[in-house]
Design a protein around this motif. Structure first.
Motif, PDB file in Angstrom:
ATOM      1  N   THR A 193       8.476  -0.213  -0.325  1.00 53.69           N
ATOM      2  CA  THR A 193       8.860   0.306   0.985  1.00 53.69           C
ATOM      3  C   THR A 193       7.562   0.714   1.688  1.00 53.69           C
ATOM      4  N   PRO A 194       7.560   0.795   3.007  1.00 52.49           N
ATOM      5  CA  PRO A 194       6.285   1.021   3.714  1.00 52.49           C
ATOM      6  C   PRO A 194       5.506   2.255   3.262  1.00 52.49           C
ATOM      7  N   GLY A 195       6.142   3.415   3.210  1.00 52.85           N
ATOM      8  CA  GLY A 195       5.431   4.627   2.823  1.00 52.85           C
ATOM      9  C   GLY A 195       4.954   4.590   1.385  1.00 52.85           C
ATOM     10  N   CYS A 196       5.805   4.130   0.489  1.00 51.84           N
ATOM     11  CA  CYS A 196       5.454   4.084  -0.927  1.00 51.84           C
ATOM     12  C   CYS A 196       4.354   3.057  -1.186  1.00 51.84           C
ATOM     13  N   ALA A 239       0.742   4.023  -2.785  1.00 50.46           N
ATOM     14  CA  ALA A 239       0.284   3.340  -3.996  1.00 50.46           C
ATOM     15  C   ALA A 239      -1.042   2.610  -3.754  1.00 50.46           C
ATOM     16  N   CYS A 240      -1.169   1.960  -2.603  1.00 50.98           N
ATOM     17  CA  CYS A 240      -2.418   1.274  -2.277  1.00 50.98           C
ATOM     18  C   CYS A 240      -3.557   2.269  -2.099  1.00 50.98           C
ATOM     19  N   ALA A 292       7.079  -4.432 -11.610  1.00 55.65           N
ATOM     20  CA  ALA A 292       6.134  -5.511 -11.927  1.00 55.65           C
ATOM     21  C   ALA A 292       5.814  -6.330 -10.678  1.00 55.65           C
ATOM     22  N   LYS A 293       6.828  -6.632  -9.890  1.00 58.63           N
ATOM     23  CA  LYS A 293       6.622  -7.394  -8.654  1.00 58.63           C
ATOM     24  C   LYS A 293       5.795  -6.570  -7.662  1.00 58.63           C
ATOM     25  N   PHE A 294       6.106  -5.294  -7.526  1.00 55.75           N
ATOM     26  CA  PHE A 294       5.377  -4.397  -6.637  1.00 55.75           C
ATOM     27  C   PHE A 294       3.900  -4.341  -7.031  1.00 55.75           C
ATOM     28  N   ALA A 295       3.627  -4.148  -8.323  1.00 58.89           N
ATOM     29  CA  ALA A 295       2.247  -4.071  -8.799  1.00 58.89           C
ATOM     30  C   ALA A 295       1.507  -5.384  -8.547  1.00 58.89           C
ATOM     31  N   ALA A 296       2.155  -6.504  -8.806  1.00 58.41           N
ATOM     32  CA  ALA A 296       1.518  -7.805  -8.602  1.00 58.41           C
ATOM     33  C   ALA A 296       1.286  -8.082  -7.120  1.00 58.41           C
ATOM     34  N   ASP A 297       2.298  -7.832  -6.295  1.00 58.61           N
ATOM     35  CA  ASP A 297       2.186  -8.099  -4.853  1.00 58.61           C
ATOM     36  C   ASP A 297       1.102  -7.265  -4.194  1.00 58.61           C
ATOM     37  N   GLU A 298       0.920  -6.025  -4.641  1.00 57.03           N
ATOM     38  CA  GLU A 298      -0.011  -5.095  -3.986  1.00 57.03           C
ATOM     39  C   GLU A 298      -1.329  -4.923  -4.743  1.00 57.03           C
ATOM     40  N   GLY A 299      -1.456  -5.575  -5.909  1.00 57.23           N
ATOM     41  CA  GLY A 299      -2.682  -5.454  -6.688  1.00 57.23           C
ATOM     42  C   GLY A 299      -2.898  -4.056  -7.243  1.00 57.23           C
ATOM     43  N   LEU A 300      -1.821  -3.403  -7.627  1.00 57.59           N
ATOM     44  CA  LEU A 300      -1.900  -2.029  -8.137  1.00 57.59           C
ATOM     45  C   LEU A 300      -2.441  -2.046  -9.564  1.00 57.59           C
ATOM     46  N   THR A 301      -3.358  -1.131  -9.859  1.00 60.29           N
ATOM     47  CA  THR A 301      -4.079  -1.190 -11.133  1.00 60.29           C
ATOM     48  C   THR A 301      -3.898   0.055 -12.005  1.00 60.29           C
ATOM     49  N   ALA A 343       3.363  10.402   2.528  1.00 55.49           N
ATOM     50  CA  ALA A 343       2.807   9.199   1.908  1.00 55.49           C
ATOM     51  C   ALA A 343       1.438   8.873   2.494  1.00 55.49           C
ATOM     52  N   THR A 344       1.315   8.949   3.799  1.00 55.17           N
ATOM     53  CA  THR A 344       0.073   8.586   4.471  1.00 55.17           C
ATOM     54  C   THR A 344      -0.882   9.769   4.496  1.00 55.17           C
ATOM     55  N   GLY A 345      -2.107   9.544   4.045  1.00 52.64           N
ATOM     56  CA  GLY A 345      -3.125  10.575   4.062  1.00 52.64           C
ATOM     57  C   GLY A 345      -3.104  11.504   2.863  1.00 52.64           C
ATOM     58  N   HIS A 346      -2.114  11.347   2.007  1.00 54.15           N
ATOM     59  CA  HIS A 346      -1.969  12.254   0.873  1.00 54.15           C
ATOM     60  C   HIS A 346      -3.117  12.117  -0.121  1.00 54.15           C
ATOM     61  N   VAL A 347      -3.515  10.892  -0.436  1.00 53.13           N
ATOM     62  CA  VAL A 347      -4.567  10.688  -1.432  1.00 53.13           C
ATOM     63  C   VAL A 347      -5.892  11.251  -0.914  1.00 53.13           C
TER      64      VAL A 347
END
Length: 157
Positions: free
Chosen positions: A46-49, A53-54, A82-91, A144-148
């Motif tokens: 979803t957009p915020g998540c 994650a990115c 698994a699809k989310f991690a692959a699509d977004e390159g989450l490590t 979600a935005t700016g949190h990290v």
């Protein structure tokens, strides 16, 4: 609203073992001796998540260098993660809490406000667990935005 569990600084972090996006069981206790950022989010892809994650992935090297590992937890099933991690390159590990048991113990699932209505759902939350397994920082209802970036500033990373 009904009373729900909220963790605070100094509390023992409730241990858990959850499957990651590959089906491998991951336990919080596996990370003893390191600091861990545990964050709960409502839904993969979803957009915020996705933004959150990115942001964690983009900042992962700096966080790791400062001694922090990252675990993301949502109610999504393993295949969606698994699809989310692959699509977004989450490590970093994405864990599935499909029955929301862990989220409930951490106070990250319960009643919340959504567009002026009280609903049951995932409360976007972030925790820092110290090397001995205690809560060092607990933040509920984060954006979600700016949190990290804010988290890095608070941690001086």
């Amino acid at each position: 609203m009904t009373e729900q569990t909220r963790l605070a600084e100094g509390d023992a972090a409730p241990d858990f073992t959850l499957p990651d996006s590959t089906g491998k069981p991951v336990s919080l206790s596996d990370y003893r001796g390191r600091k861990v950022i545990v964050y709960f989010y409502p839904a993969a892809a979803t957009p915020g998540c996705t933004k959150q994650a990115c942001d964690f992935t983009e900042n992962l090297a700096a966080l790791n260098d400062a001694g922090y590992d990252v675990l993301g937890i949502s109610p999504d099933k393993q295949d969606k993660l698994a699809k989310f991690a692959a699509d977004e390159g989450l490590t970093f590990p994405l864990l599935s809490d499909a029955d929301r048991t862990v989220m409930t113990k951490w106070g990250a699932f319960g009643e919340k406000q959504n567009y002026g209505r009280t609903v049951m759902g995932v409360i976007r939350s972030t925790f820092i667990v110290d090397e001995s397994g205690a809560i060092e920082l607990a933040r509920y209802n984060v954006r979600a935005t700016g949190h990290v970036a804010k988290l890095r500033k608070d941690l001086k990373v």
